[in-house]
Design a protein around this motif. Structure first.
Motif, PDB file in Angstrom:
ATOM      1  N   LEU A 150       0.829  -1.209   0.000  1.00  0.00           N
ATOM      2  CA  LEU A 150       0.000   0.000   0.000  1.00  0.00           C
ATOM      3  C   LEU A 150       0.862   1.258   0.000  1.00  0.00           C
ATOM      4  O   LEU A 150       0.532   2.252  -0.664  1.00  0.00           O
ATOM      5  CB  LEU A 150      -0.937  -0.006   1.211  1.00  0.00           C
ATOM      6  N   HIS A 151       1.973   1.209   0.749  1.00  0.00           N
ATOM      7  CA  HIS A 151       2.879   2.355   0.771  1.00  0.00           C
ATOM      8  C   HIS A 151       3.489   2.588  -0.608  1.00  0.00           C
ATOM      9  O   HIS A 151       3.596   3.732  -1.066  1.00  0.00           O
ATOM     10  CB  HIS A 151       3.980   2.146   1.818  1.00  0.00           C
ATOM     11  N   LYS A 152       3.884   1.509  -1.275  1.00  0.00           N
ATOM     12  CA  LYS A 152       4.433   1.652  -2.624  1.00  0.00           C
ATOM     13  C   LYS A 152       3.395   2.250  -3.572  1.00  0.00           C
ATOM     14  O   LYS A 152       3.705   3.123  -4.392  1.00  0.00           O
ATOM     15  CB  LYS A 152       4.890   0.280  -3.142  1.00  0.00           C
ATOM     16  N   TYR A 153       2.155   1.776  -3.446  1.00  0.00           N
ATOM     17  CA  TYR A 153       1.079   2.295  -4.284  1.00  0.00           C
ATOM     18  C   TYR A 153       0.858   3.780  -4.012  1.00  0.00           C
ATOM     19  O   TYR A 153       0.709   4.587  -4.950  1.00  0.00           O
ATOM     20  CB  TYR A 153      -0.208   1.515  -4.014  1.00  0.00           C
ATOM     21  N   ALA A 154       0.838   4.157  -2.729  1.00  0.00           N
ATOM     22  CA  ALA A 154       0.604   5.561  -2.365  1.00  0.00           C
ATOM     23  C   ALA A 154       1.734   6.458  -2.865  1.00  0.00           C
ATOM     24  O   ALA A 154       1.488   7.567  -3.356  1.00  0.00           O
ATOM     25  CB  ALA A 154       0.455   5.685  -0.852  1.00  0.00           C
ATOM     26  N   HIS A 155       2.989   5.983  -2.748  1.00  0.00           N
ATOM     27  CA  HIS A 155       4.129   6.763  -3.251  1.00  0.00           C
ATOM     28  C   HIS A 155       3.990   7.007  -4.754  1.00  0.00           C
ATOM     29  O   HIS A 155       4.196   8.138  -5.232  1.00  0.00           O
ATOM     30  CB  HIS A 155       5.441   6.024  -2.967  1.00  0.00           C
ATOM     31  N   ASN A 156       3.658   5.963  -5.496  1.00  0.00           N
ATOM     32  CA  ASN A 156       3.492   6.106  -6.942  1.00  0.00           C
ATOM     33  C   ASN A 156       2.332   7.041  -7.280  1.00  0.00           C
ATOM     34  O   ASN A 156       2.409   7.846  -8.215  1.00  0.00           O
ATOM     35  CB  ASN A 156       3.262   4.738  -7.585  1.00  0.00           C
ATOM     36  N   ARG A 157       1.263   6.943  -6.497  1.00  0.00           N
ATOM     37  CA  ARG A 157       0.081   7.769  -6.735  1.00  0.00           C
ATOM     38  C   ARG A 157       0.390   9.249  -6.456  1.00  0.00           C
ATOM     39  O   ARG A 157      -0.102  10.135  -7.168  1.00  0.00           O
ATOM     40  CB  ARG A 157      -1.054   7.289  -5.830  1.00  0.00           C
ATOM     41  N   ILE A 158       1.208   9.516  -5.440  1.00  0.00           N
ATOM     42  CA  ILE A 158       1.595  10.902  -5.136  1.00  0.00           C
ATOM     43  C   ILE A 158       2.368  11.505  -6.304  1.00  0.00           C
ATOM     44  O   ILE A 158       2.089  12.632  -6.743  1.00  0.00           O
ATOM     45  CB  ILE A 158       2.442  10.958  -3.842  1.00  0.00           C
ATOM     46  N   ASN A 159       3.340  10.772  -6.798  1.00  0.00           N
ATOM     47  CA  ASN A 159       4.134  11.266  -7.930  1.00  0.00           C
ATOM     48  C   ASN A 159       3.259  11.509  -9.157  1.00  0.00           C
ATOM     49  O   ASN A 159       3.429  12.511  -9.863  1.00  0.00           O
ATOM     50  CB  ASN A 159       5.248  10.269  -8.268  1.00  0.00           C
ATOM     51  N   MET A 160       2.322  10.607  -9.387  1.00  0.00           N
ATOM     52  CA  MET A 160       1.423  10.750 -10.523  1.00  0.00           C
ATOM     53  C   MET A 160       0.512  11.969 -10.336  1.00  0.00           C
ATOM     54  O   MET A 160       0.275  12.739 -11.279  1.00  0.00           O
ATOM     55  CB  MET A 160       0.573   9.477 -10.679  1.00  0.00           C
ATOM     56  N   ALA A 161       0.016  12.154  -9.113  1.00  0.00           N
ATOM     57  CA  ALA A 161      -0.877  13.279  -8.828  1.00  0.00           C
ATOM     58  C   ALA A 161      -0.166  14.617  -9.011  1.00  0.00           C
ATOM     59  O   ALA A 161      -0.734  15.570  -9.555  1.00  0.00           O
ATOM     60  CB  ALA A 161      -1.427  13.156  -7.412  1.00  0.00           C
ATOM     61  N   ILE A 162       1.082  14.703  -8.554  1.00  0.00           N
ATOM     62  CA  ILE A 162       1.848  15.939  -8.732  1.00  0.00           C
ATOM     63  C   ILE A 162       2.088  16.200 -10.216  1.00  0.00           C
ATOM     64  O   ILE A 162       1.941  17.334 -10.703  1.00  0.00           O
ATOM     65  CB  ILE A 162       3.179  15.861  -7.964  1.00  0.00           C
ATOM     66  N   GLU A 163       2.441  15.165 -10.944  1.00  0.00           N
ATOM     67  CA  GLU A 163       2.703  15.306 -12.373  1.00  0.00           C
ATOM     68  C   GLU A 163       1.460  15.784 -13.130  1.00  0.00           C
ATOM     69  O   GLU A 163       1.552  16.596 -14.059  1.00  0.00           O
ATOM     70  CB  GLU A 163       3.176  13.963 -12.940  1.00  0.00           C
ATOM     71  N   GLN A 164       0.269  15.310 -12.691  1.00  0.00           N
ATOM     72  CA  GLN A 164      -0.976  15.672 -13.365  1.00  0.00           C
ATOM     73  C   GLN A 164      -1.673  16.864 -12.715  1.00  0.00           C
ATOM     74  O   GLN A 164      -2.816  17.184 -13.056  1.00  0.00           O
ATOM     75  CB  GLN A 164      -1.914  14.450 -13.389  1.00  0.00           C
ATOM     76  N   GLU A 165      -0.978  17.487 -11.740  1.00  0.00           N
ATOM     77  CA  GLU A 165      -1.455  18.711 -11.073  1.00  0.00           C
ATOM     78  C   GLU A 165      -2.671  18.479 -10.175  1.00  0.00           C
ATOM     79  O   GLU A 165      -3.439  19.398  -9.900  1.00  0.00           O
ATOM     80  CB  GLU A 165      -1.747  19.814 -12.094  1.00  0.00           C
ATOM     81  N   PHE A 166      -2.819  17.261  -9.669  1.00  0.00           N
ATOM     82  CA  PHE A 166      -3.856  16.986  -8.667  1.00  0.00           C
ATOM     83  C   PHE A 166      -3.195  17.103  -7.281  1.00  0.00           C
ATOM     84  O   PHE A 166      -2.949  16.107  -6.594  1.00  0.00           O
ATOM     85  CB  PHE A 166      -4.471  15.593  -8.880  1.00  0.00           C
ATOM     86  N   TYR A 167      -2.916  18.341  -6.912  1.00  0.00           N
ATOM     87  CA  TYR A 167      -2.075  18.569  -5.742  1.00  0.00           C
ATOM     88  C   TYR A 167      -2.762  18.202  -4.423  1.00  0.00           C
ATOM     89  O   TYR A 167      -2.100  17.739  -3.485  1.00  0.00           O
ATOM     90  CB  TYR A 167      -1.630  20.033  -5.716  1.00  0.00           C
ATOM     91  N   LEU A 168      -4.078  18.402  -4.336  1.00  0.00           N
ATOM     92  CA  LEU A 168      -4.775  18.062  -3.089  1.00  0.00           C
ATOM     93  C   LEU A 168      -4.759  16.556  -2.849  1.00  0.00           C
ATOM     94  O   LEU A 168      -4.661  16.107  -1.703  1.00  0.00           O
ATOM     95  CB  LEU A 168      -6.213  18.583  -3.131  1.00  0.00           C
ATOM     96  N   GLU A 169      -4.853  15.775  -3.908  1.00  0.00           N
ATOM     97  CA  GLU A 169      -4.756  14.317  -3.759  1.00  0.00           C
ATOM     98  C   GLU A 169      -3.373  13.935  -3.246  1.00  0.00           C
ATOM     99  O   GLU A 169      -3.237  13.101  -2.339  1.00  0.00           O
ATOM    100  CB  GLU A 169      -5.013  13.609  -5.093  1.00  0.00           C
TER     101      GLU A 169
END
Length: 332
Positions: A191-210
């Motif tokens: 889950l931590h690995k998934y969350a880390h990847n999701r954070i990077n993806m969210a920043i890249e796509q400008e979903f900063y609140l996520e």
């Protein structure tokens, strides 16, 4: 017990040498060399009633039953023999012992040195594996401290070590059967690995609140785990409460950074629309810029927290560490 009389400069030079002493050749311990230099440190600290061959015999006595795998213990020639090395390699060879079995008996080995050979009196109700070691035994303590540091360094390369240490402390503090949490801890890591990847993806796509929300979740989980490993149930405490409770464990700088980021997180999640009507309102573009900065700084904070957490497990929470208990210090 009479200690070697050295000048302060000589003592410091020898101690610095011990801090960089190479115990392992790859994954193998040089049994002859380890035994001789441990004997040398013991005698420098005033322990005279022990010989180097007794240390080596004890080490092998405990190691051989644990070295069940082929190649875990074997003889090897000394390729760079010289006159100096004849003192502890009289036959021109040594015994190499793989790291794998060492973890099974090393505590018993150190305990038996004091109990069997040094004959140091101890409180049987506190069978600390290093009960005989005193803080003023500077050479022996430095030698063993360096040994355990290198042992831990090699053990960090074992991928299962992190989960094993977490389970060891959780089972100890909460009465959970050792081995029953393996699946849960593995799922948590995924889950931590998934969350880390999701954070990077969210920043890249400008979903900063996520990204900010997931960052808070990771930080809260890590601080909760730190408290659990120290024997305190974190349950569903807020990030603010977790920061307060873990502040005595975390390095001051890291604790302050988390608390500062927590306050920025509050701004990002609550201050776009929910604000006082008499204050200047935050424009969408200004809010987006700030949210981006908070998301990126939070991502860096999580990375630094993970580095500290790994060290917390692999070093501070690791049973393969030489420690002198307060009770035994008072006894001595």
């Amino acid at each position: 017990m009479k200690k070697d009389v050295l000048t302060q400069e000589e003592q410091q030079q020898q101690i610095e040498g011990l801090k960089s002493f190479p115990f392992f050749h790859g994954p193998n311990l040089d049994v002859y060399g380890f035994s001789y230099w441990l004997y040398d440190c013991l005698t420098r600290d005033g322990y005279e009633n022990i010989r180097p061959n007794e240390i080596m015999d004890l080490l092998l006595e405990l190691a051989v039953p644990c070295a069940t795998e082929k190649g875990h213990i074997f003889e090897a020639p000394i390729l760079d023999m010289n006159e100096d090395k004849k003192w502890f390699y009289p036959e021109g060879k040594t015994i190499l012992l793989h790291i794998a079995p060492i973890s099974s008996f090393i505590h018993d080995f150190i305990y038996e040195i004091g109990d069997r050979y040094l004959k140091v009196a101890h409180d049987i109700e506190v069978p600390n594996f290093a009960y005989w070691l005193k803080r003023e035994d500077i050479f022996t303590f430095t030698y063993l401290h360096t040994f355990f540091s290198q042992l831990r360094g090699l053990m960090k390369q074992v991928t299962s070590l992190r989960a094993m240490l977490m389970e060891l402390h959780l089972s100890k503090n909460f009465g959970v059967e050792f081995g029953s949490l393996s699946a849960s801890l593995k799922e948590k890591d995924e889950l931590h690995k998934y969350a880390h990847n999701r954070i990077n993806m969210a920043i890249e796509q400008e979903f900063y609140l996520e990204a900010i929300t997931l960052t808070e979740s990771i930080i809260s989980d890590r601080l909760s785990m730190v408290l659990y490993l120290r024997g305190e149930k974190a349950k569903s405490k807020t990030l603010n409460k977790l920061v307060v409770l873990s502040s005595a464990i975390l390095p001051d700088t890291l604790s302050h950074r988390i608390d500062e980021w927590r306050q920025l997180r509050n701004f990002a999640l609550h201050n776009l629309v929910r604000s006082s009507p008499i204050d200047k309102q935050v424009s969408p573009s200004e809010f987006n810029t700030k949210a981006k900065d908070i998301a990126i700084s939070g991502n860096k904070l999580v990375a630094d927290l993970e580095v500290w957490f790994d060290g917390f497990l692999a070093d501070e929470m690791n049973p393969y560490n030489i420690r002198i208990s307060d009770k035994l210090e008072r006894m001595n």
